[in-house]
Motif scaffolding. Sequence first.
Motif, mmCIF file in Angstrom:
data_model
loop_
_atom_site.group_PDB
_atom_site.id
_atom_site.type_symbol
_atom_site.label_atom_id
_atom_site.label_comp_id
_atom_site.label_asym_id
_atom_site.label_seq_id
_atom_site.Cartn_x
_atom_site.Cartn_y
_atom_site.Cartn_z
ATOM 1 N N ARG A 1 3.302 -2.240 -9.758
ATOM 2 C CA ARG A 1 4.093 -2.578 -8.580
ATOM 3 C C ARG A 1 4.358 -4.077 -8.509
ATOM 4 O O ARG A 1 5.469 -4.513 -8.205
ATOM 5 N N ASP B 1 -2.484 1.021 -14.265
ATOM 6 C CA ASP B 1 -2.832 0.184 -13.116
ATOM 7 C C ASP B 1 -1.621 0.137 -12.186
ATOM 8 O O ASP B 1 -0.676 -0.620 -12.420
ATOM 9 N N VAL B 2 -1.643 0.955 -11.128
ATOM 10 C CA VAL B 2 -0.503 1.076 -10.223
ATOM 11 C C VAL B 2 -0.221 -0.247 -9.514
ATOM 12 O O VAL B 2 0.940 -0.640 -9.365
ATOM 13 N N GLN B 3 -1.260 -0.938 -9.075
ATOM 14 C CA GLN B 3 -1.052 -2.202 -8.356
ATOM 15 C C GLN B 3 -0.384 -3.244 -9.250
ATOM 16 O O GLN B 3 0.503 -3.975 -8.810
ATOM 17 N N ASP C 1 2.402 1.515 -3.454
ATOM 18 C CA ASP C 1 1.402 1.965 -4.426
ATOM 19 C C ASP C 1 1.144 3.467 -4.308
ATOM 20 O O ASP C 1 0.992 4.168 -5.311
ATOM 21 N N ALA C 2 1.086 3.959 -3.069
ATOM 22 C CA ALA C 2 0.851 5.392 -2.857
ATOM 23 C C ALA C 2 1.999 6.214 -3.421
ATOM 24 O O ALA C 2 1.786 7.282 -4.028
ATOM 25 N N GLN D 1 1.663 6.189 -7.185
ATOM 26 C CA GLN D 1 0.543 7.033 -7.623
ATOM 27 C C GLN D 1 0.927 8.508 -7.608
ATOM 28 O O GLN D 1 0.526 9.274 -8.509
ATOM 29 N N ARG D 2 1.711 8.921 -6.623
ATOM 30 C CA ARG D 2 2.162 10.315 -6.596
ATOM 31 C C ARG D 2 3.046 10.633 -7.795
ATOM 32 O O ARG D 2 2.967 11.726 -8.372
ATOM 33 N N ASP E 1 0.826 -1.212 0.000
ATOM 34 C CA ASP E 1 0.000 0.000 0.000
ATOM 35 C C ASP E 1 0.860 1.261 0.000
ATOM 36 O O ASP E 1 0.551 2.233 -0.703
ATOM 37 N N VAL F 1 2.782 9.228 -10.670
ATOM 38 C CA VAL F 1 1.848 9.297 -11.801
ATOM 39 C C VAL F 1 1.158 10.655 -11.815
ATOM 40 O O VAL F 1 1.063 11.320 -12.858
ATOM 41 N N ASP F 2 0.673 11.085 -10.662
ATOM 42 C CA ASP F 2 -0.040 12.367 -10.559
ATOM 43 C C ASP F 2 0.860 13.541 -10.925
ATOM 44 O O ASP F 2 0.392 14.562 -11.436
#
Length: 225
Positions: free
Chosen positions: A179, A174-176, A158-159, A162-163, A155, A165-166
């Motif tokens: 990873r 698909d981040v998961q 993934d966070a 995602q940052r 988790d 990506v943002d």
Amino acid sequence: MEIAKAGRKKPISRGETSSTNGVEGYQQRVSREKRALILEVAIATFLESGYDAATMDSIGDRATVSYATLYKHFPSKETLFVEAVDHLIHQLFSSWKDHVVPNDVEPGLREIGRAFCELVSDARLISAMRLIIGQARNFPAVGARFQLAKHLFSDITDAWLQRRVDEGELRVADVQLARAEFIGMLGETVFYPRLMQTDYALSDDQVERVVESAVCTFLARYRVQ
């Protein structure tokens, strides 16, 4: 695994004896300490002897607690096994939250990769995984708890992804999945052979090459050009 030895009971202070709440607080603390000691002893015993050979009597003797205390906290070997394995895997995976991951993509991925390799190189994790696999049919809850503990690592990772990506540094749908692909590249060489072969070992340089290769492969697919 090094086990803390049970020592003398700490005397109750005046503050603790001055009220019912003080006595209850002391008793609760002692109960928590005994439970923690039993879990640590149980972990070491199960990892060293396996589930079948370990006995409640041997764990109680090793922890130097009365059988009444042992069974008060853990009414059966089955219960103690599940709680002990759960305690260990949460200890191992929760250590990931202390890692500082750089925000820059390339150094950050390297740090994630190194942290994963360090985690799966821990002899306790390898022994625990073998124990879980061996008892998976009898204790399906242990496998489920392992997956939950693994989220402590995944988790946070993934966070972090995602940052990136943002911020427009990675293009990941698909981040998961991304990873899992990254960790899979590491696990193929660093983790799974170690799980299956008792004499398997990699040098620090070899691990570093595996991490570097995984980082380069991941960025070739997902980095925004």
